[in-house]
Design a protein around this motif. Sequence first.
Motif, PDB file in Angstrom:
ATOM      1  N   MET A   7      61.154  90.769  17.093  1.00 59.76           N
ATOM      2  CA  MET A   7      62.046  91.148  18.180  1.00 59.76           C
ATOM      3  C   MET A   7      61.414  90.772  19.509  1.00 59.76           C
ATOM      4  SD  MET A   7      63.787  94.795  18.807  1.00 59.76           S
ATOM      5  CE  MET A   7      63.344  95.531  20.334  1.00 59.76           C
ATOM      6  N   ASP A   8      62.184  90.131  20.363  1.00 64.36           N
ATOM      7  CA  ASP A   8      61.683  89.694  21.658  1.00 64.36           C
ATOM      8  C   ASP A   8      61.950  90.779  22.701  1.00 64.36           C
ATOM      9  OD1 ASP A   8      60.647  88.148  23.652  1.00 64.36           O
ATOM     10  OD2 ASP A   8      62.408  86.876  23.847  1.00 64.36           O
ATOM     11  N   SER A   9      60.891  91.279  23.296  1.00 59.94           N
ATOM     12  CA  SER A   9      61.038  92.364  24.266  1.00 59.94           C
ATOM     13  C   SER A   9      60.677  91.915  25.679  1.00 59.94           C
ATOM     14  CB  SER A   9      60.179  93.552  23.846  1.00 59.94           C
ATOM     15  OG  SER A   9      58.811  93.189  23.860  1.00 59.94           O
ATOM     16  N   ARG A  10      60.724  90.617  25.934  1.00 58.14           N
ATOM     17  CA  ARG A  10      60.340  90.128  27.259  1.00 58.14           C
ATOM     18  C   ARG A  10      61.232  90.671  28.365  1.00 58.14           C
ATOM     19  NH1 ARG A  10      59.846  83.893  26.663  1.00 58.14           N
ATOM     20  NH2 ARG A  10      61.068  84.318  24.821  1.00 58.14           N
ATOM     21  N   GLY A  11      62.542  90.786  28.119  1.00 56.13           N
ATOM     22  CA  GLY A  11      63.450  91.323  29.133  1.00 56.13           C
ATOM     23  C   GLY A  11      63.093  92.753  29.502  1.00 56.13           C
ATOM     24  N   LEU A  12      62.828  93.568  28.488  1.00 52.16           N
ATOM     25  CA  LEU A  12      62.419  94.948  28.729  1.00 52.16           C
ATOM     26  C   LEU A  12      61.067  94.990  29.443  1.00 52.16           C
ATOM     27  CD1 LEU A  12      62.975  97.982  28.266  1.00 52.16           C
ATOM     28  CD2 LEU A  12      61.748  97.755  26.094  1.00 52.16           C
ATOM     29  N   ASP A  13      60.144  94.123  29.014  1.00 51.80           N
ATOM     30  CA  ASP A  13      58.824  94.069  29.655  1.00 51.80           C
ATOM     31  C   ASP A  13      58.946  93.766  31.146  1.00 51.80           C
ATOM     32  OD1 ASP A  13      57.658  94.541  27.208  1.00 51.80           O
ATOM     33  OD2 ASP A  13      57.023  92.464  26.891  1.00 51.80           O
ATOM     34  N   TYR A  14      59.726  92.750  31.482  1.00 57.88           N
ATOM     35  CA  TYR A  14      59.874  92.363  32.890  1.00 57.88           C
ATOM     36  C   TYR A  14      60.584  93.443  33.706  1.00 57.88           C
ATOM     37  CZ  TYR A  14      58.162  87.639  32.074  1.00 57.88           C
ATOM     38  OH  TYR A  14      57.379  86.565  31.785  1.00 57.88           O
ATOM     39  N   THR A  15      61.593  94.057  33.121  1.00 53.09           N
ATOM     40  CA  THR A  15      62.311  95.113  33.826  1.00 53.09           C
ATOM     41  C   THR A  15      61.404  96.297  34.129  1.00 53.09           C
ATOM     42  OG1 THR A  15      64.386  94.466  32.765  1.00 53.09           O
ATOM     43  CG2 THR A  15      64.287  96.686  33.700  1.00 53.09           C
ATOM     44  N   LEU A  16      60.681  96.758  33.112  1.00 53.46           N
ATOM     45  CA  LEU A  16      59.817  97.920  33.307  1.00 53.46           C
ATOM     46  C   LEU A  16      58.600  97.575  34.166  1.00 53.46           C
ATOM     47  CD1 LEU A  16      60.104  99.596  29.813  1.00 53.46           C
ATOM     48  CD2 LEU A  16      61.310 100.137  31.917  1.00 53.46           C
ATOM     49  N   LEU A  17      58.120  96.347  34.084  1.00 51.36           N
ATOM     50  CA  LEU A  17      57.026  95.926  34.961  1.00 51.36           C
ATOM     51  C   LEU A  17      57.492  95.921  36.414  1.00 51.36           C
ATOM     52  CD1 LEU A  17      54.149  94.895  35.271  1.00 51.36           C
ATOM     53  CD2 LEU A  17      55.005  92.583  34.863  1.00 51.36           C
TER      54      LEU A  17
END
Length: 70
Positions: A1-11
């Motif tokens: 599962m790719d969580s890059r969108g969540l990572d960038y949003t929360l970062l």
Amino acid sequence: MDSRGLDYTLLTIAIIGAVNWGLIGFFRFDLVAFLFGEMTVFSRIVYGIVGLSGLYIISLYGRIGAMNKA
């Protein structure tokens, strides 16, 4: 599962929280309290989201380490 969108949003949320802390430290200006009121329900929600974002960002350390090993 790719969580890059969540990572960038929360970062991004965590960075905004860090900027707010910088404003508090250097200028005694709380941007969240200015925008949403002093410890209103909404400002407490904002503080909570920033805190949870920071906790989630801790997981980046493990994932960055795992990427370096691969």
